[in-house]
Scaffold this active site. Structure first.
Site, short mmCIF file in Angstrom:
data_model
loop_
_atom_site.label_atom_id
_atom_site.label_comp_id
_atom_site.label_asym_id
_atom_site.label_seq_id
_atom_site.Cartn_x
_atom_site.Cartn_y
_atom_site.Cartn_z
N GLU A 213 0.34 -1.30 -0.46
CA GLU A 213 0.41 -0.09 0.38
C GLU A 213 0.59 1.43 -0.02
O GLU A 213 1.07 2.78 -0.82
CB GLU A 213 -0.81 0.14 1.17
CG GLU A 213 -2.10 -1.09 1.40
CD GLU A 213 -2.84 -0.92 2.17
OE1 GLU A 213 -2.43 0.11 3.50
OE2 GLU A 213 -3.10 -2.10 3.16
N SER B 284 -7.86 -1.03 9.01
CA SER B 284 -8.43 -2.50 9.75
C SER B 284 -7.28 -2.41 11.25
O SER B 284 -5.90 -1.63 11.08
CB SER B 284 -7.25 -3.17 9.51
OG SER B 284 -6.28 -2.95 8.70
N ASP C 164 -8.64 1.60 1.42
CA ASP C 164 -7.16 1.77 1.58
C ASP C 164 -6.70 3.00 1.04
O ASP C 164 -5.23 3.23 1.89
CB ASP C 164 -6.23 0.30 0.69
CG ASP C 164 -7.08 -0.69 1.36
OD1 ASP C 164 -7.13 -0.88 2.61
OD2 ASP C 164 -7.23 -1.73 0.77
N GLU D 57 -9.00 -0.43 -3.34
CA GLU D 57 -8.97 -1.21 -1.93
C GLU D 57 -7.71 -2.01 -2.64
O GLU D 57 -7.44 -2.62 -3.41
CB GLU D 57 -9.82 -2.12 -2.04
CG GLU D 57 -9.99 -3.13 -1.44
CD GLU D 57 -9.55 -2.58 -0.04
OE1 GLU D 57 -9.44 -3.75 1.39
OE2 GLU D 57 -10.97 -1.91 0.89
#
Length: 140
Positions: free
Chosen positions: A11, A31, A42, A55
């Site tokens: 990421e 998360s 994300d 995502e």
């Protein structure tokens, strides 16, 4: 290294790459963050008014990717509120990022992208190139 930790690293790598190309990028890890009433994807990447909601999924080897319907629906809602486009981006080790539009989802199940769907999907770099080129063309 645990798979979750590798996912976070990818990421960050993706966010840094988009930033280096001129995008404004926000990484919003949710998360474990206690985020229950709102949803954060994300990555959110913006370039000259174009907003893409991502995502991000990483797999060490080619395997299908599933996303729960509640997460899909919140991703679609977030994209609608932001005036953006929602995508799932998947990276298999030593392969380019692949990008798939979010599939609408009903019920408590999940949507699944098969390995072949992912491997045949467009490369993220192609979408990024089209976003940057569209804006360059508009300057001429």
């Amino acid at each position: 290294m645990p798979l979750g930790r590798r996912g976070v690293n990818y990421e960050r790598e993706l966010a840094n790459w988009l930033w280096s190309l001129g995008f404004a990028v926000i990484r919003a890890p949710a998360s474990g963050g206690g985020v229950r009433r709102r949803f954060a994807p994300d990555l959110v990447a913006m370039f000259k008014g174009r907003v893409i909601i991502l995502e991000v999924k990483y797999r060490g080897k080619p395997t299908p990717v599933s996303i729960r319907c509640d997460k899909v629906n919140r991703l679609i809602e977030f994209a609608g509120r932001a005036g953006g486009e929602a995508y799932v981006v998947v990276k298999y080790a030593r392969e380019p990022w692949r990008i798939m539009p979010i599939k609408p989802c009903n019920g408590d199940a999940a949507i699944t992208y098969t390995t072949s769907e992912i491997k045949e999907a467009s490369r993220l770099e192609d979408l990024v190139r089209s976003i940057i080129n569209i804006n360059l063309i508009n300057l001429l």
